[in-house]
Design a protein around this motif. Structure first.
Motif, PDB file in Angstrom:
ATOM      1  N   ALA A 190       0.828  -1.207   0.000  1.00 49.00           N
ATOM      2  CA  ALA A 190       0.000   0.000   0.000  1.00 49.00           C
ATOM      3  C   ALA A 190       0.860   1.254   0.000  1.00 49.00           C
ATOM      4  O   ALA A 190       0.577   2.231  -0.708  1.00 49.00           O
ATOM      5  CB  ALA A 190      -0.934   0.000   1.208  1.00 49.00           C
ATOM      6  N   VAL A 191       1.928   1.214   0.785  1.00 49.23           N
ATOM      7  CA  VAL A 191       2.819   2.379   0.872  1.00 49.23           C
ATOM      8  C   VAL A 191       3.632   2.544  -0.405  1.00 49.23           C
ATOM      9  O   VAL A 191       3.699   3.637  -0.993  1.00 49.23           O
ATOM     10  CB  VAL A 191       3.754   2.241   2.095  1.00 49.23           C
ATOM     11  N   LEU A 192       4.255   1.459  -0.859  1.00 50.27           N
ATOM     12  CA  LEU A 192       5.147   1.548  -2.016  1.00 50.27           C
ATOM     13  C   LEU A 192       4.410   1.836  -3.320  1.00 50.27           C
ATOM     14  O   LEU A 192       4.929   2.535  -4.197  1.00 50.27           O
ATOM     15  CB  LEU A 192       5.949   0.250  -2.148  1.00 50.27           C
ATOM     16  N   LEU A 227       9.855 -11.035  -4.851  1.00 51.34           N
ATOM     17  CA  LEU A 227       8.818 -10.811  -5.865  1.00 51.34           C
ATOM     18  C   LEU A 227       8.848  -9.350  -6.284  1.00 51.34           C
ATOM     19  O   LEU A 227       8.512  -8.464  -5.486  1.00 51.34           O
ATOM     20  CB  LEU A 227       7.453 -11.179  -5.304  1.00 51.34           C
ATOM     21  N   PRO A 228       9.264  -9.047  -7.521  1.00 54.99           N
ATOM     22  CA  PRO A 228       9.313  -7.646  -7.972  1.00 54.99           C
ATOM     23  C   PRO A 228       7.931  -6.996  -7.904  1.00 54.99           C
ATOM     24  O   PRO A 228       6.922  -7.613  -8.264  1.00 54.99           O
ATOM     25  CB  PRO A 228       9.803  -7.772  -9.420  1.00 54.99           C
ATOM     26  N   LEU A 229       7.899  -5.768  -7.463  1.00 50.62           N
ATOM     27  CA  LEU A 229       6.636  -5.077  -7.319  1.00 50.62           C
ATOM     28  C   LEU A 229       5.922  -4.876  -8.648  1.00 50.62           C
ATOM     29  O   LEU A 229       4.690  -4.775  -8.685  1.00 50.62           O
ATOM     30  CB  LEU A 229       6.853  -3.720  -6.630  1.00 50.62           C
ATOM     31  N   ASP A 230       6.672  -4.827  -9.734  1.00 49.04           N
ATOM     32  CA  ASP A 230       6.011  -4.594 -11.026  1.00 49.04           C
ATOM     33  C   ASP A 230       5.125  -5.784 -11.430  1.00 49.04           C
ATOM     34  O   ASP A 230       4.284  -5.661 -12.310  1.00 49.04           O
ATOM     35  CB  ASP A 230       7.030  -4.286 -12.125  1.00 49.04           C
ATOM     36  N   ARG A 231       5.301  -6.923 -10.770  1.00 44.41           N
ATOM     37  CA  ARG A 231       4.437  -8.063 -11.046  1.00 44.41           C
ATOM     38  C   ARG A 231       3.130  -7.983 -10.278  1.00 44.41           C
ATOM     39  O   ARG A 231       2.246  -8.805 -10.442  1.00 44.41           O
ATOM     40  CB  ARG A 231       5.175  -9.368 -10.709  1.00 44.41           C
ATOM     41  N   LEU A 232       3.014  -6.969  -9.438  1.00 50.81           N
ATOM     42  CA  LEU A 232       1.796  -6.776  -8.645  1.00 50.81           C
ATOM     43  C   LEU A 232       1.105  -5.461  -8.964  1.00 50.81           C
ATOM     44  O   LEU A 232       0.225  -5.023  -8.230  1.00 50.81           O
ATOM     45  CB  LEU A 232       2.130  -6.812  -7.146  1.00 50.81           C
ATOM     46  N   THR A 233       1.484  -4.847 -10.054  1.00 45.84           N
ATOM     47  CA  THR A 233       0.931  -3.525 -10.358  1.00 45.84           C
ATOM     48  C   THR A 233      -0.340  -3.594 -11.192  1.00 45.84           C
ATOM     49  O   THR A 233      -1.044  -2.597 -11.352  1.00 45.84           O
ATOM     50  CB  THR A 233       1.964  -2.674 -11.125  1.00 45.84           C
TER      51      THR A 233
END
Length: 234
Positions: A190-192, A227-233
Motif C-alpha cells: 500500500a505504501v510503495l 517478488l518484484p513489485l512490477d508483477r503486482l501492479t
C-alpha cells in the motif's frame, strides 16, 4: 443434550492448557473437536476481523489448516458465509453447494473435502470467528451432533477469551497469527504502490490465485523482496 454428554464436552475443553505454549492451544482445542465429534476428519479455529482479515488460531492437522488457508487465499467459502450470517453454515455435500463458492469448492474437493460445518465463535455480542469441522465424505450432521458442535464453539470461545486475558502484550493469542506476514506485506504494498490497503490485499490475492500459490507464500516473497513489485501492479 443429556447431562453426561455435556459434562464430557466441558471436561475435554477445560483439559486444554497452554502448558506447551500458546501456539499449541488452538491445535489442542481443534483436536478435541475431532476426538469428540463422530465422523469428523478435521477441525480448525479461525478469528475474523470484519469479513476479510482471518487469523488461524489452530487446526487439528495440516489438511484442516489447508482448507482454512484456501478460504483465505480465494476469498470465499462456508467459513466466510458463517461470519457474514453470524450463524452456523452446514454443507453436507460440497458438490451440491458448489455453485455458492465455485472456486473454493473446486480447490477443496481436490484436496478431499466432501462436507463442512461451520459454527460461530462468539462471546455475548462479540463475534470472534469460526469453528470449522471438515469431513472427507458427504452426509448430514445429525441434530444431536449439531447441538454438540454449537456447545463446543461456545466453550472454546470462552476458553480462548479467558486464556487471552491471562496473557499480556505480545503473548496474547491473537497477536501471534499465521497471517501476520500477509498484513505486513499488504501494508508495505500500500505504501510503495500508493494504493489503499484493500487494493493491496486484492493484488496479493489475485497474484496468488493466478500463480496457483498460497497468499501466505506470496506475502513472504514480497517481504523478502523476492517478488518484484512490477508483477503486482496490474
Amino acid at each position: 443434550m443429556d447431562g453426561q454428554r455435556r459434562d464430557r464436552l466441558v471436561e475435554q475443553v477445560l483439559k486444554c492448557t497452554t502448558a506447551s505454549g500458546r501456539a499449541e492451544l488452538g491445535q489442542a482445542l481443534s483436536s478435541v473437536c475431532v476426538r469428540v465429534m463422530p465422523d469428523v476428519d478435521g477441525a480448525a479455529l479461525a478469528f475474523y476481523s470484519g469479513s476479510r482479515v482471518q487469523e488461524l488460531v489452530g487446526a487439528s492437522d495440516p489438511w484442516a489448516a489447508g482448507i482454512e488457508e484456501a478460504q483465505y487465499t480465494l476469498g470465499e467459502g462456508p467459513g466466510l458465509a458463517a461470519v457474514a450470517a453470524d450463524g452456523p453454515v452446514l454443507v453436507p455435500d460440497l458438490s451440491v453447494d458448489e455453485v455458492r463458492w465455485p472456486v473454493f469448492a473446486g480447490a477443496a474437493r481436490g484436496e478431499g473435502l466432501a462436507a463442512a460445518f461451520f459454527f460461530p465463535l462468539r462471546v455475548g455480542a462479540m463475534q470472534l470467528g469460526t469453528l470449522g469441522l471438515y469431513r472427507r465424505r458427504p452426509g448430514v450432521l445429525p441434530a444431536d451432533f449439531v447441538f454438540d458442535a454449537a456447545l463446543l464453539a461456545d466453550l472454546i470461545s470462552h476458553k480462548l477469551l479467558l486464556q487471552n486475558e491471562k496473557m499480556t502484550g505480545e503473548e496474547r493469542i491473537w497477536m501471534e497469527t499465521s497471517y501476520q506476514d500477509v498484513n505486513m506485506a499488504t501494508g508495505m504494498l500500500a505504501v510503495l504502490l500508493r494504493i489503499s490497503l484493500e487494493d493491496a490485499f486484492l493484488r496479493l490475492r489475485a497474484h496468488a490465485f493466478g500463480a496457483g500459490r498460497s497468499v501466505l507464500d506470496v506475502a513472504a516473497d514480497v517481504l523478502a523482496r523476492r517478488l518484484p513489485l512490477d508483477r503486482l501492479t496490474d
